[in-house]
Design an enzyme around this catalytic site. Structure first.
Site, PDB file in Angstrom:
ATOM      1  N   TYR A  33     -57.435-154.157  95.809  1.00  0.00           N
ATOM      2  CA  TYR A  33     -57.976-155.608  95.608  1.00  0.00           C
ATOM      3  C   TYR A  33     -56.849-156.485  96.009  1.00  0.00           C
ATOM      4  O   TYR A  33     -55.746-156.231  96.170  1.00  0.00           O
ATOM      5  CB  TYR A  33     -58.541-155.970  94.208  1.00  0.00           C
ATOM      6  CG  TYR A  33     -57.353-156.115  93.169  1.00  0.00           C
ATOM      7  CD1 TYR A  33     -56.804-155.171  92.674  1.00  0.00           C
ATOM      8  CD2 TYR A  33     -57.088-157.386  92.765  1.00  0.00           C
ATOM      9  CE1 TYR A  33     -55.796-155.249  91.672  1.00  0.00           C
ATOM     10  CE2 TYR A  33     -56.196-157.590  91.796  1.00  0.00           C
ATOM     11  CZ  TYR A  33     -55.550-156.563  91.324  1.00  0.00           C
ATOM     12  OH  TYR A  33     -54.731-156.757  90.229  1.00  0.00           O
ATOM     13  N   LYS A 147     -51.658-151.991  95.137  1.00  0.00           N
ATOM     14  CA  LYS A 147     -52.763-153.075  94.247  1.00  0.00           C
ATOM     15  C   LYS A 147     -53.991-152.485  93.939  1.00  0.00           C
ATOM     16  O   LYS A 147     -55.017-152.832  94.466  1.00  0.00           O
ATOM     17  CB  LYS A 147     -52.842-154.398  95.042  1.00  0.00           C
ATOM     18  CG  LYS A 147     -53.176-155.574  93.888  1.00  0.00           C
ATOM     19  CD  LYS A 147     -52.739-156.704  94.594  1.00  0.00           C
ATOM     20  CE  LYS A 147     -53.321-158.193  93.718  1.00  0.00           C
ATOM     21  NZ  LYS A 147     -52.823-158.030  92.359  1.00  0.00           N
ATOM     22  N   GLU A 180     -41.922-155.751  85.512  1.00  0.00           N
ATOM     23  CA  GLU A 180     -42.791-156.839  86.014  1.00  0.00           C
ATOM     24  C   GLU A 180     -43.813-156.969  84.783  1.00  0.00           C
ATOM     25  O   GLU A 180     -43.888-156.253  83.628  1.00  0.00           O
ATOM     26  CB  GLU A 180     -43.717-156.623  87.113  1.00  0.00           C
ATOM     27  CG  GLU A 180     -44.626-155.507  87.285  1.00  0.00           C
ATOM     28  CD  GLU A 180     -45.514-155.372  88.344  1.00  0.00           C
ATOM     29  OE1 GLU A 180     -45.535-156.118  89.269  1.00  0.00           O
ATOM     30  OE2 GLU A 180     -45.754-154.081  88.674  1.00  0.00           O
ATOM     31  N   LEU A 204     -45.341-154.193  91.959  1.00  0.00           N
ATOM     32  CA  LEU A 204     -46.191-154.890  93.239  1.00  0.00           C
ATOM     33  C   LEU A 204     -45.262-156.011  93.722  1.00  0.00           C
ATOM     34  O   LEU A 204     -44.768-156.804  93.129  1.00  0.00           O
ATOM     35  CB  LEU A 204     -47.560-155.580  92.645  1.00  0.00           C
ATOM     36  CG  LEU A 204     -48.261-156.268  93.689  1.00  0.00           C
ATOM     37  CD1 LEU A 204     -49.130-154.863  94.618  1.00  0.00           C
ATOM     38  CD2 LEU A 204     -49.182-156.928  93.288  1.00  0.00           C
TER      39      LEU A 204
END
Ligand code: PDD
Length: 284
Positions: A33, A147, A180, A204
């Site tokens: 996505y 993702k 992250e 990411l």
């Protein structure tokens, strides 16, 4: 408002939109996505988002749909009267009887696009004020560069944060390094240097992250791409997070420990202001 979805070639009322129960996205989280900003009816950083979607799908060996994704995103935003907000694009491997192995090549990926309004003044105000984060063990897979729509560890982490009144959770890996956030990239400032995790399979590569890196250069701020520890966060001069939906948001505490006495570093306010200009630049 925000009630129309693009589903496999058609715009339909969300209430009437259907997902096949044998969609592999639904059964396996088998898809990728993107989330893009809509600024004054325009797509922000469309090209890097489309490129990243292409890359995610390539890594998952899902065919990139032969569609003008940019145009469809704009149309979805328009259909929903979204001037300022986001579009969500999801591509799953498609519909086939449940079986772990990929279906036949004739099975087409399923594409869904939705859009909703967002209040950017609220996002920017919260970003300048700062938010609390917690740390949580990194339990994700080793391909966080993709993702993927499979986000169980991310949603568990986000809820863990919300349960204690924090805004975000930062993943800390077995070596003690922050990778992250559950849906954001993580940054600290120490002395004159802005520090964030390098691009590896552990994070990411955020589009907002990439824009902020360019903005730092323009501002003459030093950048160091390296992992940092939880202790470094607690002792930092400042900390912040970036993503399409939070833009540049200051972090004022982690695990209940104030960062820089809970005061937002001026340089973070500068970076946030420059990013805000970037968002408005798309609006023309
Ligand atoms: N999340 N890291 C993770 C795990 C993310 O899910 C995201 C984005 C980011 C930031 O990427 P970008 O700057 O390209 O938005 C980093 C989106 C917004 C989401 O899942 O809603």
């Amino acid at each position: 408002v925000n009630e129309i979805a693009y589903v496999n070639g058609q715009f339909v009322a969300k209430a009437d939109a259907q997902v096949n129960i044998e969609d592999r996205g639904y059964q396996f989280g088998d898809g990728a996505y993107e989330v893009c900003t809509i600024a004054n009816g325009q797509l922000l950083d469309a090209q890097p988002h489309v490129k990243r979607l292409e890359r995610s799908l390539r890594e998952l060996r899902i065919a990139m749909p032969d569609l003008n994704i940019e145009q469809l995103c704009l149309e979805t935003a328009q259909q929903n009267h979204v001037e300022w907000g986001i579009v969500y694009i999801q591509v799953s491997r498609g519909v086939a009887p449940r079986n772990h192995a990929f279906p036949d090549k004739s099975v087409l990926p399923a594409v869904v696009i939705t859009s909703r309004s967002m209040s950017y003044p609220d996002v920017f105000a919260r970003g300048e004020k700062g938010v609390a984060v917690i740390s949580t063990p990194e339990i994700r897979w080793r391909r966080c560069d993709i993702k993927s729509i499979a986000l169980l560890p991310n949603i568990m982490a986000k809820q863990e944060a919300r349960d204690v009144g924090a805004f975000e959770a930062w993943f800390v890996n077995e070596d003690g390094f922050v990778t992250e956030g559950s849906s954001t990239n993580a940054w600290i400032i120490r002395d004159d240097t802005v520090i964030t995790h390098p691009v590896t399979n552990a994070i990411l590569n955020g589009i907002t992250r990439q824009v902020v890196i360019r903005l730092l250069e323009k501002e003459g701020l030093q950048l160091k791409l390296r992992p940092f520890t939880l202790d470094e966060v607690k002792q930092a001069d400042g900390a912040f997070m970036t993503s399409t939906t939070v833009c540049v948001t200051a972090v004022t505490s982690i695990d209940g420990v104030d960062i820089a006495d809970g005061k937002v570093d001026d340089r973070i306010l500068t970076i946030a202001a420059r990013y805000k200009e970037h968002v408005h630049s798309a609006a023309g």
